[in-house]
Design a protein around this motif. Structure first.
Motif, PDB file in Angstrom:
ATOM      1  N   UNK A  54       0.951  -1.192  -0.103  1.00 60.64           N
ATOM      2  CA  UNK A  54      -0.042   0.096   0.088  1.00 60.64           C
ATOM      3  C   UNK A  54       0.928   1.234   0.073  1.00 60.64           C
ATOM      4  N   UNK A  55       1.944   1.284   0.629  1.00 60.23           N
ATOM      5  CA  UNK A  55       2.883   2.372   0.805  1.00 60.23           C
ATOM      6  C   UNK A  55       3.413   2.692  -0.709  1.00 60.23           C
ATOM      7  N   UNK A  56       3.756   1.804  -1.327  1.00 58.51           N
ATOM      8  CA  UNK A  56       4.383   1.709  -2.698  1.00 58.51           C
ATOM      9  C   UNK A  56       3.265   2.241  -3.764  1.00 58.51           C
ATOM     10  N   UNK A  72      -6.005  -1.103  -4.080  1.00 59.48           N
ATOM     11  CA  UNK A  72      -5.199  -1.620  -4.760  1.00 59.48           C
ATOM     12  C   UNK A  72      -5.454  -3.063  -5.023  1.00 59.48           C
ATOM     13  N   UNK A  73      -5.333  -3.733  -6.442  1.00 57.79           N
ATOM     14  CA  UNK A  73      -5.711  -4.842  -6.779  1.00 57.79           C
ATOM     15  C   UNK A  73      -4.389  -5.641  -7.304  1.00 57.79           C
ATOM     16  N   UNK A  90      -5.361   2.470   8.873  1.00 61.38           N
ATOM     17  CA  UNK A  90      -5.572   1.071   8.763  1.00 61.38           C
ATOM     18  C   UNK A  90      -6.052   0.557   7.195  1.00 61.38           C
ATOM     19  N   UNK A  91      -5.761  -0.681   6.927  1.00 60.54           N
ATOM     20  CA  UNK A  91      -6.239  -1.015   5.636  1.00 60.54           C
ATOM     21  C   UNK A  91      -6.698  -2.431   6.039  1.00 60.54           C
ATOM     22  N   UNK A  92      -7.542  -2.738   4.756  1.00 63.44           N
ATOM     23  CA  UNK A  92      -8.161  -4.105   4.672  1.00 63.44           C
ATOM     24  C   UNK A  92      -7.603  -4.836   3.584  1.00 63.44           C
TER      25      UNK A  92
END
Length: 162
Positions: A54-56, A72-73, A90-92
């Protein structure tokens, strides 16, 4: 760390609505697991990889001036790995099989993320702390204690002149 039961209910609800879901991990942007429903997957490793990915992806979005990243996929030979931002910290991440209907995965995941953001916002409300009472300071300034201040005045004058 205790997990809010409402968060676990959301992950369970997501699993029931997306039968191709192999696992889900709710993690901090630092890569630490907040909650998971990842049977057969290693949630700690998945959380760390998802945070790095996610950071990238955020850097990609910034580089092309497309605004804030939302999701992102990653499409693989045997399935999908989708990651969604769930608030600022947060991230899922979802792991689905290859026969998953990606549009349905997105629809259900986005609904889940909206509910999770509300739950996490309630948890993150700052607790009211009592105000620290102020203490009265000294009525006169504190004396400076230096080696020169402890010498008698005439001794100091003699050292300065001679």
């Amino acid at each position: 760390m205790t997990v809010d039961p409402a968060v676990l209910q959301e992950l369970d609800r997501l699993r029931s609505r997306v039968p191709e879901l192999a696992g889900s991990v709710l993690a901090s942007t630092d890569g630490l697991v907040v909650a998971h429903d990842a049977h057969g997957l290693e949630p700690d490793g998945l959380a760390a990889l998802a945070a790095a990915h996610l950071a990238l992806a955020r850097r990609f979005a910034h580089a092309v001036n497309h605004g804030s990243l939302r999701e992102s996929v990653v499409e693989c030979d045997r399935g999908y790995i989708t990651t969604y931002t769930a608030g600022p910290n947060t991230l899922l991440t979802l792991v689905t099989s290859g026969d998953a209907n990606l549009a349905m995965v997105h629809l259900e995941a986005r609904r889940c993320v909206r509910r999770l953001v509300k739950i996490l916002a309630v948890e993150a409300k700052p607790q009211i702390r009592p105000e620290i009472p102020t203490q009265a300071g000294p009525s006169a300034p504190l004396a400076r204690r230096t080696p020169m201040a402890t010498l008698a005045n005439n001794t100091r004058r003699r050292q300065a002149t001679g």
